[in-house]
Design a protein around this motif. Structure first.
Motif, PDB file in Angstrom:
ATOM      1  N   ALA A 138       0.814  -1.220   0.000  1.00 22.51           N
ATOM      2  CA  ALA A 138       0.000   0.000   0.000  1.00 22.51           C
ATOM      3  C   ALA A 138       0.849   1.272   0.000  1.00 22.51           C
ATOM      4  CB  ALA A 138      -0.925   0.001   1.207  1.00 22.51           C
ATOM      5  N   LEU A 139       2.138   1.158   0.317  1.00 19.04           N
ATOM      6  CA  LEU A 139       2.992   2.348   0.378  1.00 19.04           C
ATOM      7  C   LEU A 139       3.283   2.886  -1.015  1.00 19.04           C
ATOM      8  CD1 LEU A 139       5.590   1.273   3.120  1.00 19.04           C
ATOM      9  CD2 LEU A 139       3.718   2.933   3.357  1.00 19.04           C
ATOM     10  N   THR A 140       3.418   4.203  -1.110  1.00 17.61           N
ATOM     11  CA  THR A 140       3.755   4.851  -2.375  1.00 17.61           C
ATOM     12  C   THR A 140       5.026   5.669  -2.206  1.00 17.61           C
ATOM     13  OG1 THR A 140       2.527   6.886  -1.886  1.00 17.61           O
ATOM     14  CG2 THR A 140       1.298   5.059  -2.897  1.00 17.61           C
ATOM     15  N   ARG A 141       5.583   6.064  -3.328  1.00 16.71           N
ATOM     16  CA  ARG A 141       6.758   6.941  -3.313  1.00 16.71           C
ATOM     17  C   ARG A 141       6.444   8.229  -2.557  1.00 16.71           C
ATOM     18  NH1 ARG A 141       7.728  11.132  -6.902  1.00 16.71           N
ATOM     19  NH2 ARG A 141       9.908  11.882  -6.964  1.00 16.71           N
ATOM     20  N   ALA A 142       5.255   8.765  -2.733  1.00 15.23           N
ATOM     21  CA  ALA A 142       4.868   9.995  -2.042  1.00 15.23           C
ATOM     22  C   ALA A 142       4.836   9.801  -0.531  1.00 15.23           C
ATOM     23  CB  ALA A 142       3.498  10.463  -2.537  1.00 15.23           C
ATOM     24  N   ASP A 143       4.442   8.600  -0.074  1.00 12.70           N
ATOM     25  CA  ASP A 143       4.422   8.316   1.360  1.00 12.70           C
ATOM     26  C   ASP A 143       5.832   8.401   1.953  1.00 12.70           C
ATOM     27  OD1 ASP A 143       1.673   7.822   1.375  1.00 12.70           O
ATOM     28  OD2 ASP A 143       1.953   5.697   0.902  1.00 12.70           O
ATOM     29  N   LEU A 144       6.798   7.864   1.214  1.00 13.00           N
ATOM     30  CA  LEU A 144       8.178   7.869   1.699  1.00 13.00           C
ATOM     31  C   LEU A 144       8.745   9.288   1.724  1.00 13.00           C
ATOM     32  CD1 LEU A 144       7.743   4.855   1.309  1.00 13.00           C
ATOM     33  CD2 LEU A 144      10.050   4.699   0.348  1.00 13.00           C
ATOM     34  N   ILE A 145       8.437  10.065   0.701  1.00 15.39           N
ATOM     35  CA  ILE A 145       8.895  11.461   0.676  1.00 15.39           C
ATOM     36  C   ILE A 145       8.318  12.219   1.867  1.00 15.39           C
ATOM     37  CG2 ILE A 145       8.748  13.630  -0.596  1.00 15.39           C
ATOM     38  CD1 ILE A 145       8.788  11.972  -3.187  1.00 15.39           C
ATOM     39  N   ALA A 146       7.046  11.983   2.165  1.00 18.37           N
ATOM     40  CA  ALA A 146       6.408  12.655   3.294  1.00 18.37           C
ATOM     41  C   ALA A 146       7.023  12.220   4.624  1.00 18.37           C
ATOM     42  CB  ALA A 146       4.909  12.366   3.285  1.00 18.37           C
ATOM     43  N   CYS A 147       7.348  10.937   4.739  1.00 17.14           N
ATOM     44  CA  CYS A 147       7.988  10.425   5.957  1.00 17.14           C
ATOM     45  C   CYS A 147       9.344  11.089   6.163  1.00 17.14           C
ATOM     46  CB  CYS A 147       8.148   8.910   5.865  1.00 17.14           C
ATOM     47  SG  CYS A 147       8.986   8.151   7.269  1.00 17.14           S
ATOM     48  N   HIS A 148      10.116  11.182   5.088  1.00 16.86           N
ATOM     49  CA  HIS A 148      11.435  11.812   5.163  1.00 16.86           C
ATOM     50  C   HIS A 148      11.314  13.277   5.550  1.00 16.86           C
ATOM     51  CE1 HIS A 148      14.868  13.997   3.318  1.00 16.86           C
ATOM     52  NE2 HIS A 148      15.560  13.016   3.890  1.00 16.86           N
ATOM     53  N   ARG A 149      10.390  13.992   4.931  1.00 21.40           N
ATOM     54  CA  ARG A 149      10.228  15.419   5.215  1.00 21.40           C
ATOM     55  C   ARG A 149       9.752  15.669   6.644  1.00 21.40           C
ATOM     56  NH1 ARG A 149       7.255  17.324  -0.436  1.00 21.40           N
ATOM     57  NH2 ARG A 149       9.158  17.386  -1.722  1.00 21.40           N
ATOM     58  N   LYS A 150       8.995  14.734   7.184  1.00 20.97           N
ATOM     59  CA  LYS A 150       8.467  14.911   8.536  1.00 20.97           C
ATOM     60  C   LYS A 150       9.531  14.682   9.599  1.00 20.97           C
ATOM     61  CE  LYS A 150       4.916  13.242  11.720  1.00 20.97           C
ATOM     62  NZ  LYS A 150       3.724  12.368  11.897  1.00 20.97           N
ATOM     63  N   PHE A 151      10.274  13.585   9.478  1.00 18.70           N
ATOM     64  CA  PHE A 151      11.169  13.179  10.568  1.00 18.70           C
ATOM     65  C   PHE A 151      12.626  13.580  10.363  1.00 18.70           C
ATOM     66  CE2 PHE A 151       7.652  10.072  10.821  1.00 18.70           C
ATOM     67  CZ  PHE A 151       7.212  10.365  12.104  1.00 18.70           C
ATOM     68  N   ALA A 152      13.119  13.585   9.112  1.00 24.47           N
ATOM     69  CA  ALA A 152      14.527  13.912   8.851  1.00 24.47           C
ATOM     70  C   ALA A 152      14.692  15.420   8.770  1.00 24.47           C
ATOM     71  CB  ALA A 152      14.994  13.238   7.562  1.00 24.47           C
ATOM     72  N   VAL A 153      14.580  16.046   9.936  1.00 29.16           N
ATOM     73  CA  VAL A 153      14.632  17.510  10.042  1.00 29.16           C
ATOM     74  C   VAL A 153      15.581  17.883  11.180  1.00 29.16           C
ATOM     75  CG1 VAL A 153      12.365  17.952   9.050  1.00 29.16           C
ATOM     76  CG2 VAL A 153      12.555  17.455  11.489  1.00 29.16           C
ATOM     77  N   PRO A 154      16.187  19.072  11.133  1.00 23.92           N
ATOM     78  CA  PRO A 154      17.213  19.418  12.112  1.00 23.92           C
ATOM     79  C   PRO A 154      16.715  19.513  13.550  1.00 23.92           C
ATOM     80  CG  PRO A 154      16.681  21.314  10.731  1.00 23.92           C
ATOM     81  CD  PRO A 154      16.041  20.119  10.108  1.00 23.92           C
ATOM     82  N   ASN A 155      15.487  19.964  13.762  1.00 28.89           N
ATOM     83  CA  ASN A 155      14.973  20.046  15.130  1.00 28.89           C
ATOM     84  C   ASN A 155      14.590  18.685  15.694  1.00 28.89           C
ATOM     85  OD1 ASN A 155      12.936  20.347  13.063  1.00 28.89           O
ATOM     86  ND2 ASN A 155      11.434  20.791  14.661  1.00 28.89           N
ATOM     87  N   ASN A 156      14.885  17.628  14.939  1.00 27.35           N
ATOM     88  CA  ASN A 156      14.665  16.253  15.384  1.00 27.35           C
ATOM     89  C   ASN A 156      15.938  15.426  15.199  1.00 27.35           C
ATOM     90  OD1 ASN A 156      13.007  14.044  16.293  1.00 27.35           O
ATOM     91  ND2 ASN A 156      12.794  13.353  14.168  1.00 27.35           N
TER      92      ASN A 156
END
Length: 512
Positions: A267-285
């Motif tokens: 059920a996962l899509t490429r867009a899901d992975l991009i969103a996951c990366h943008r949400k968690f792979a951030v400097p304040n985290n």
């Protein structure tokens, strides 16, 4: 002794059985069988050497053991090497080898990232890693596996480098670079020569900041993941641990598998992975740790420049702590497989989180008494009586309360007896039936094993980064010895009675 005294028939037969069983277990799945053939061909010219080896072991006599001991254990040919400190303290180490190991420096970057730096000149190398809170604890049954797949896709190329070019760039300087996820984090790790730090940093930052997430790579990686899921039960140990997780954790994320399910990954899509990366792979985290032969000032400047355009996610919300599992009664599950030579037993009791300091260190001493290898009660009893091939225990702790687990690999007909004996030893702990010498030895071994297990830039930086991102503080581990030495006999008995109540048991054994 082995040169002078004949080995007993019982002792010889026991060792033969253990060796034969170990080789049988190692050839359980197709990967192990291929590995055995390749290793045999490379080292002996015979791809079937391992099977002949077991036959050879079975044919060994007590006289042959004595003869080979006398032939090779020749005192005139003995070579001993002892490495020990010239003196005590850091000053002696510096004088002996001009090695400098500074205290960890913590820096807060303008974008919210935390940077940990430690100079260690023992070798001209460094380890660098970035941790982001995330992982399995942030997933649901619907997107289970997204963290692991996102991490894998980060290594499939960036916006300026294909996977091939990325791999070539890493290999050309003999460096290491990888990305993965766990129960609580998503992370990127790298190693390299000190002289190549800036080259490695460029690749390290590129993977974090600019993963390409192409549709072609996504389809290929997802296909590989689905294959891995389909083959997941080939390994009996992994199968038993997955069964245990589903049995113990009826609610929350920890009953799920890190790699996901066929349904969730499809059920996962490429867009899901991009969103996951943008949400968690951030400097304040993010916590970045760089340990090794570095100039901390120069590294701080280089990392600040490399991540200058890294923007924080101000709307980031991480899930609250999962509720601790509670069992009102013992629960159990069983799975059958065709493999006849071994069964796997997993037993777990709901436990504690990393923040439960007092109980956590008391449990570590308890674990040393009960399950250390060698010498713990379980190892001495179960291995000594030929009930198990492997047995060990460990206290799983994390951001949320987890569990204490015992794992045993046994012959199928010995499952019930093994469980009964494990339960008996747990009850002994609750009654405090360990000697003062066992208690003191357990505390000492906890500390010495910790020292041995925390050597090297990678392990030191991992511990500091995780402790920092978990909210404990990067220097939390420095008080490990003090905390263990503060544990009393009464503390061990108390945690045994507090946590060893109802348990979950998972058994994977032979059957049709």
């Amino acid at each position: 002794r082995v040169k002078k005294k004949k080995v007993s028939r019982a002792e010889l037969n026991r060792v033969k059985a253990q060796v034969a069983a170990q080789f049988a277990y190692q050839s359980e799945n197709i990967e192990d069988q291929v590995d055995s053939m390749v290793r045999g061909e490379m080292t002996t010219g015979d791809p079937d050497f391992d099977s002949r080896y077991v036959s050879g072991i079975r044919a060994v006599t007590a006289k042959q053991v004595t003869a080979v001991a006398r032939k090779y254990f020749d005192p005139t040919k003995l070579c001993e090497v002892v490495v020990k400190p010239e003196g005590a303290g850091k000053e002696a180490a510096v004088a002996a080898g001009d090695v400098k190991q500074d205290e960890v420096r913590k820096v807060k970057l303008p974008n919210g990232a935390t940077l940990l730096l430690m100079r260690n000149t023992a070798a001209p190398i460094f380890a660098m890693q970035a941790y982001f809170l995330g992982g399995l604890r942030t997933e649901t049954p619907e997107n289970n596996g997204i963290s692991s797949l996102t991490a894998a896709m980060m290594m499939q190329g960036t916006k300026s480098r294909s996977k091939k070019k990325l791999d070539e760039a890493i290999e050309s300087i003999g460096a290491g670079l990888s990305a993965d996820s766990g129960n609580y984090t998503l992370y990127v790790r790298s190693t390299g020569l000190a002289s190549d730090f800036n080259k490695v940093l460029e690749l390290f930052a590129d993977v974090i900041l600019n993963p390409a997430f192409t549709e072609k790579d996504f389809q290929r990686e997802r296909g590989q993941r689905l294959y891995a899921i389909a083959q997941a039960d080939d390994d009996i140990r992994a199968q038993a641990r997955r069964l245990l997780a589903r049995t113990l954790y009826k609610t929350g994320p920890y009953g799920m598998d890190r790699i996901g399910t066929e349904k969730s990954v499809k059920a996962l899509t490429r867009a899901d992975l991009i969103a996951c990366h943008r949400k968690f792979a951030v400097p304040n985290n993010m916590v970045i740790a760089v340990f090794g032969d570095i100039d901390p000032d120069a590294v701080e400047k280089s990392i600040g420049k490399a991540f200058a355009k890294f923007k924080p996610n101000r709307s980031l919300k991480l899930p609250p702590a999962a509720q601790a599992q509670k069992l009102e009664k013992d629960v159990a599950a069983k799975a059958l497989r065709k493999q006849e030579r071994a069964a796997a037993v997993c037993m777990a009791w709901p436990g504690m989180s990393v923040a439960d300091s007092k109980d956590r260190y008391s449990m570590e001493v308890l674990d040393s008494i009960l399950a250390r290898v060698p010498g713990g009660w379980l190892h001495s009893d179960l291995r000594g009586n030929q009930l198990v091939y492997v047995v060990y225990g460990y206290n799983m702790v994390g951001l949320d309360a987890r569990h204490y687990e015992i794992f045993a690999m046994v012959r199928p007909e010995k499952v019930d007896e093994t469980i009964k004996r494990i339960e008996g030893h747990v009850e002994r702990l609750k009654r405090g039936e360990f000697t003062e010498d066992e208690f003191e030895t357990a505390r000492a071994l906890c500390i010495s094993n910790r020292i041995l297990d925390r050597r090297g830039n990678m392990k030191l930086s991992t511990q500091a980064a995780l402790d920092e991102i978990y909210g404990l503080g990067y220097d939390y581990g420095k008080q490990y010895g003090e905390r263990v030495n503060a544990v009393t006999r009464e503390d061990v008995i108390t945690v045994a009675r507090k946590y060893f109540k109802h348990k979950a048991t998972a058994i994977v054994t032979h059957g049709e």
